[in-house]
Structure formats: C-alpha cells, structure tokens
Write a protein that holds these residues in place. Structure first.
Motif, mmCIF file in Angstrom:
data_model
loop_
_atom_site.group_PDB
_atom_site.id
_atom_site.type_symbol
_atom_site.label_atom_id
_atom_site.label_comp_id
_atom_site.label_asym_id
_atom_site.label_seq_id
_atom_site.Cartn_x
_atom_site.Cartn_y
_atom_site.Cartn_z
ATOM 1 N N SER A 49 0.758 -1.130 0.075
ATOM 2 C CA SER A 49 0.072 0.086 -0.175
ATOM 3 C C SER A 49 0.967 1.466 0.235
ATOM 4 C CB SER A 49 -1.130 0.084 1.237
ATOM 5 O OG SER A 49 -1.709 1.151 1.374
ATOM 6 N N GLU A 50 0.357 2.311 -0.729
ATOM 7 C CA GLU A 50 1.245 3.556 -0.778
ATOM 8 C C GLU A 50 1.064 4.021 0.486
ATOM 9 O OE1 GLU A 50 1.270 4.897 -5.538
ATOM 10 O OE2 GLU A 50 -0.054 5.981 -3.812
ATOM 11 N N GLU A 51 0.070 3.968 1.327
ATOM 12 C CA GLU A 51 -0.315 4.547 2.951
ATOM 13 C C GLU A 51 0.911 3.913 3.475
ATOM 14 O OE1 GLU A 51 -3.841 5.683 5.519
ATOM 15 O OE2 GLU A 51 -3.944 3.383 4.706
ATOM 16 N N GLY A 52 1.694 4.822 3.850
ATOM 17 C CA GLY A 52 2.967 4.479 4.812
ATOM 18 C C GLY A 52 3.859 3.685 4.407
ATOM 19 N N GLN A 53 4.009 3.689 3.036
ATOM 20 C CA GLN A 53 4.787 2.577 1.966
ATOM 21 C C GLN A 53 4.848 1.198 2.691
ATOM 22 O OE1 GLN A 53 6.061 3.561 -0.825
ATOM 23 N NE2 GLN A 53 4.678 5.506 -0.234
ATOM 24 N N THR A 54 3.804 0.602 2.988
ATOM 25 C CA THR A 54 3.367 -0.568 3.541
ATOM 26 C C THR A 54 3.628 -1.903 2.895
ATOM 27 O OG1 THR A 54 2.005 0.648 5.034
ATOM 28 C CG2 THR A 54 1.892 -1.710 5.313
ATOM 29 N N GLU A 55 4.450 -2.875 3.352
ATOM 30 C CA GLU A 55 4.291 -4.143 2.497
ATOM 31 C C GLU A 55 3.135 -5.027 3.204
ATOM 32 O OE1 GLU A 55 7.035 -8.305 2.571
ATOM 33 O OE2 GLU A 55 7.944 -6.329 2.987
ATOM 34 N N GLY A 56 2.408 -5.389 2.335
ATOM 35 C CA GLY A 56 1.093 -6.199 2.832
ATOM 36 C C GLY A 56 1.515 -7.800 2.803
ATOM 37 N N LEU A 57 0.267 -8.587 2.934
ATOM 38 C CA LEU A 57 0.317 -9.835 3.326
ATOM 39 C C LEU A 57 0.643 -10.783 1.813
ATOM 40 C CD1 LEU A 57 -2.822 -10.251 5.609
ATOM 41 C CD2 LEU A 57 -0.249 -10.195 6.296
ATOM 42 N N GLY A 58 0.415 -10.097 0.899
ATOM 43 C CA GLY A 58 0.749 -10.801 -0.567
ATOM 44 C C GLY A 58 -0.281 -11.807 -0.995
ATOM 45 N N ILE A 59 -1.593 -11.805 -0.259
ATOM 46 C CA ILE A 59 -2.474 -12.847 -0.813
ATOM 47 C C ILE A 59 -3.209 -12.446 -2.143
ATOM 48 C CG2 ILE A 59 -4.502 -13.566 -0.238
ATOM 49 C CD1 ILE A 59 -3.778 -13.206 2.455
#
Length: 193
Positions: free
Chosen positions: A87-97
């Motif tokens: 997510s661009e919000e806070g340059q966040t790495e997600g769960l990748g599902i």
C-alpha cells in the motif's frame, strides 16, 4: 459454525459482530492463532492506517498466520488492502495474498471517498442474489486497481476493485456491515460458503 473476527486493534469490530448476530450467528473476537486456525469462517476487519495496522499484525505474529488459512476468509476495507502486496499508505508491505498494489486516489477528487457508491461486474458466490449497480457504503482514500482477481468494481475518479477474490480469500473495499440489506446479503453469502 465457529466464526472468528480477528482482533488486532484495528477493526470496526462491534458493527461486524452486530451484523453477524442479525444473520442469526455469533462471532468470537480473537487474536489467538489456534482459535483463528480452527474457525469455520474468519473475518479480517480494518479501519485506520495501513503501516500501523501491519505493525500490530507483525507484533502478534498474525501476519504469518493469515496467508496460511484454508477456510473462507473475508477482509473488510483496510483488511482487504492489507491482503494485497503493498500500500502507498505509509509505504506498507502487505500480506501478498492478492496480486495488487494499493494506491491513493488522485487530487482530482475529494479524499476520502465517504458514502454510498454502486458496485458492478459481480463475480463469485459472494454476490449471489445481489443485483448489478446496488449501493454499498465506503470510507477510503486508497484503492486496489482492477486486476484478474477483481470480483466487483466501483468507480470514483477511476474504476477500481470494490472486491477481490482468490481461492478461499475474499476482500471488500466497502463495509458490508454498514451497507444495509445488500451488505447483509453479502455477509450472509460469505457465512454460507
């Protein structure tokens, strides 16, 4: 049926609990990995900011548990966004599902988008009995673009994924628990899968 709402301190949990109760079921709030694994259905809520929500998931180890679940899982709003790659919000790495990267709406429109919008191009049993162009309730500044995993679309400045689906994982950008009869139908469909 055992329904677990993941409790990680970033959720609109009570309104989801009440919506499930209106459908004739009870839901348990839990952050216990074993309890989550043993559930028949898992709801992954989310309200707030992506990077701080992911920090909470990592601190509890739930970031490792959620992608391995094999029962039906429904991510709601930020929950769905955290199931994406990033997510661009806070340059966040997600769960990748889900194979999507969440981006911010442009400055051409008022952000956040708050209120009712239509959904279309509905796919999968999640939307059984829900007609095209029905209204759902949204509050968001970020969105997942259209992908091969898009199972419902909406439009605000651009067409985007109102819902995503892959294997046993589903996500709605909208809040089914706040989307009147249409949302109740979608939640009911999920619980009956």
């Amino acid at each position: 049926m055992k329904i677990v709402i993941i409790n990680y301190g970033a959720g609109n949990i009570q309104s989801i609990k009440f919506a499930i109760r209106r459908l004739g079921y009870e839901a348990l709030l839990s952050d216990d990995p074993e309890e989550i694994r043993q559930a028949d259905k898992v709801i992954f809520p989310g309200v707030g900011e992506a990077s701080s929500a992911m920090k909470k998931l990592r601190a509890s180890g739930l970031d490792k548990i959620i992608p391995t679940l094999t029962q039906p899982v429904l991510g709601i709003c930020l929950g769905m966004q955290l199931m994406c790659h990033s997510s661009e919000e806070g340059q966040t790495e997600g769960l990748g599902i889900f194979d999507a990267d969440v981006v911010r709406f442009s400055n051409r429109v008022k952000v956040p988008q708050i209120g009712w919008n239509q959904i279309s191009n509905l796919k999968t049993p999640l939307f059984q009995g829900v007609g095209e162009k029905k209204h759902i309730y949204l509050v968001h500044s970020y969105y997942a673009p259209l992908t091969k995993e898009t199972i419902a679309e909406s439009e605000y400045d651009v067409k985007y994924s109102a819902a995503l689906g892959k294997d046993n994982f589903y996500g709605t950008q909208f809040h089914p628990e706040k989307s009147s009869k249409v949302g109740q139908r979608i939640l009911g469909n999920f619980l009956e899968m």
